[in-house]
Design an enzyme around this catalytic site. Structure first.
Site, PDB file in Angstrom:
ATOM      1  N   MET B   1       0.849  -1.186   0.000  1.00 47.85           N
ATOM      2  CA  MET B   1       0.000   0.000   0.000  1.00 47.85           C
ATOM      3  C   MET B   1       0.893   1.248   0.000  1.00 47.85           C
ATOM      4  O   MET B   1       2.097   1.157  -0.066  1.00 47.85           O
ATOM      5  CB  MET B   1      -0.944   0.001   1.213  1.00 47.85           C
ATOM      6  N   CYS B   2       0.284   2.379   0.143  1.00 45.08           N
ATOM      7  CA  CYS B   2       1.015   3.622   0.000  1.00 45.08           C
ATOM      8  C   CYS B   2       0.469   4.607   1.028  1.00 45.08           C
ATOM      9  O   CYS B   2      -0.458   4.304   1.769  1.00 45.08           O
ATOM     10  CB  CYS B   2       0.811   4.203  -1.393  1.00 45.08           C
ATOM     11  N   GLU B   3       1.065   5.774   1.057  1.00 46.40           N
ATOM     12  CA  GLU B   3       0.475   6.834   1.875  1.00 46.40           C
ATOM     13  C   GLU B   3       0.333   8.097   1.043  1.00 46.40           C
ATOM     14  O   GLU B   3       1.170   8.419   0.201  1.00 46.40           O
ATOM     15  CB  GLU B   3       1.319   7.089   3.131  1.00 46.40           C
ATOM     16  N   ILE B  78       3.862   8.493  -1.071  1.00 44.37           N
ATOM     17  CA  ILE B  78       4.992   7.562  -0.949  1.00 44.37           C
ATOM     18  C   ILE B  78       4.458   6.175  -1.243  1.00 44.37           C
ATOM     19  O   ILE B  78       3.345   5.828  -0.881  1.00 44.37           O
ATOM     20  CB  ILE B  78       5.694   7.618   0.424  1.00 44.37           C
ATOM     21  N   ASN B 108      -4.024   5.496  -3.294  1.00 46.12           N
ATOM     22  CA  ASN B 108      -3.593   4.475  -2.335  1.00 46.12           C
ATOM     23  C   ASN B 108      -4.624   3.358  -2.385  1.00 46.12           C
ATOM     24  O   ASN B 108      -5.823   3.606  -2.206  1.00 46.12           O
ATOM     25  CB  ASN B 108      -3.498   5.101  -0.934  1.00 46.12           C
TER      26      ASN B 108
END
Lengths: 260, 260
Positions: B1-3, B78, B108
């Site tokens: 996953m991402c932020e 990110i 995300n």
């Protein structure tokens, strides 16, 4: 007017030496104080660093020079504004997507009557003649080829015929890249040089910097640099003539045309 | 996953404090090692800084933090890769032109079955599900509105209805901006906070950094920050619920919807 800088190489190469010379002309040895930008391709991706501040004073320019990004295709530009105010949206290079590729472009010159050109799908974001005609070029490519053609030489020859039309509207020196090819079109002012083994020393015109390429290369490296004015004072640059275009891939000249 | 990280403000504001927290999660306090990017709007223009390297180790991230760019609209991301390899073309945020504006987007989550969605004019450059559905959203906007509509609330409500469809394909937390508006859509994980006078102190969760906003602001400043997880440990962030969207302009919430 502005100054252009482009690079095509067969191995990822940093452009710091050439860029060091160019940024001096952005407010120091030259009058191009109205912003600068550089786009580096890495694979299918590219990243741009842009600043509406003079390149000679730009913190971002300093970072780019301190952190050498290696690339096989680079387009850079320093700006002396004519059409369009000094702002980020008017700062070259411009990048747009066509056929699932990033296309990057920078222009030196000034055009009249360009607003009659239909940009179709591609709408200009800023106020420059440069971005407007870039949108027009992409629209023409899109109309002619609905998907990416296999024969890219034909694509760039078609771009050259569009550039011939633009040259009739004023001054149109241009760099264009899809990350694989780098095209240079000369209206009145553009030079290039191909460096290959045996490599020698080169001395910048605009800063007291000399580089010995032999210490930075392997014998198989081929690197072409295109610039408005020669960036070095001890090498022979090819001066392009009006209406000439040159297409480079992996550092090598792969197509060229001189107007009769 | 991402932020995700986004900002909307009524005066050009630097995002260094929030970004300092976020980049720690890119390989230091968090596992998001697969690249990062940030896009700052300035007028109609925007500039992106991207790096496929972990943000916690990125020289470009350090430069961005050392050279505070002030903006009224920022999108950052990110990445912890799932669909699409670690490369520049797969690094968020993505920016494309629509109606003569730069539209910037970060996602995300992870989606299934997205390749059935017709992206029409907008062709993906990289291999992510994220960029594919961004192209699809823009294509739907373009089909519905051939030119920029006057009522942008209706535009973003339409985007929310598209996001509802995407949420049915997996996880779809999203930030989207045209430079004027910043939209946040929550699938399962997104928070926001609006800071205004009287300003207080805030302490980062991910780094030993405290800021006293009162020393950095005027009483009229309004700044909203959107993030996957709260970035500070001593403030009350609004936790969005699944299917909720929020639209910000000049720092203020101007439209929101909670699914019934």
């Amino acid at each position: 007017m502005c100054e252009l800088l482009g690079m095509s190489a067969n191995v990822p190469t940093d452009i710091c030496f050439s860029l060091t010379g160019l940024v001096q002309r952005g407010g120091h040895t030259g009058p191009h104080r109205d912003g600068w930008g550089v786009t580096f391709y890495e694979g299918k991706g590219c990243r741009s660093f842009k600043d509406p501040a003079p390149s000679a004073e730009s913190i971002i320019a300093k970072m780019v020079l301190d952190y050498p990004i290696k690339s096989c295709a680079v387009i850079s530009h320093i700006r002396q504004a004519n059409r369009g105010g000094v702002s980020l949206e008017n700062t070259h290079p411009f990048t747009r997507e066509l056929w699932g590729q990033n296309w990057t472009y920078a222009h030196n010159g000034q055009l009249r009557g360009y607003k009659k050109l239909d940009t179709g799908f591609y709408r200009p974001i800023g106020q420059t003649d440069s971005e407007w005609v870039f949108c027009w070029i992409l629209e023409q490519l899109r109309k002619r080829y609905s998907r990416r053609p296999g024969q890219m030489n034909a694509v760039f020859s078609f771009v050259a015929s569009l550039a011939d039309e633009l040259r009739a509207l004023g001054v149109f020196n241009m760099l264009l890249s899809n990350g694989d090819y780098v095209m240079a079109y000369c209206s009145n002012n553009l030079h290039w040089i191909t460096r290959r083994a045996p490599f020698g020393q080169a001395r910048l015109q605009d800063a007291d910097v000399t580089v010995d390429f032999q210490t930075q290369t392997t014998p198989d490296d081929v690197v072409t640099v295109v610039a408005t004015q020669p960036l070095t004072c001890n090498e022979n640059w090819h001066k392009m003539v009006p209406g000439e275009f040159a297409l480079f891939r992996l550092g090598e000249l792969c197509l060229s045309r001189v107007m009769n």
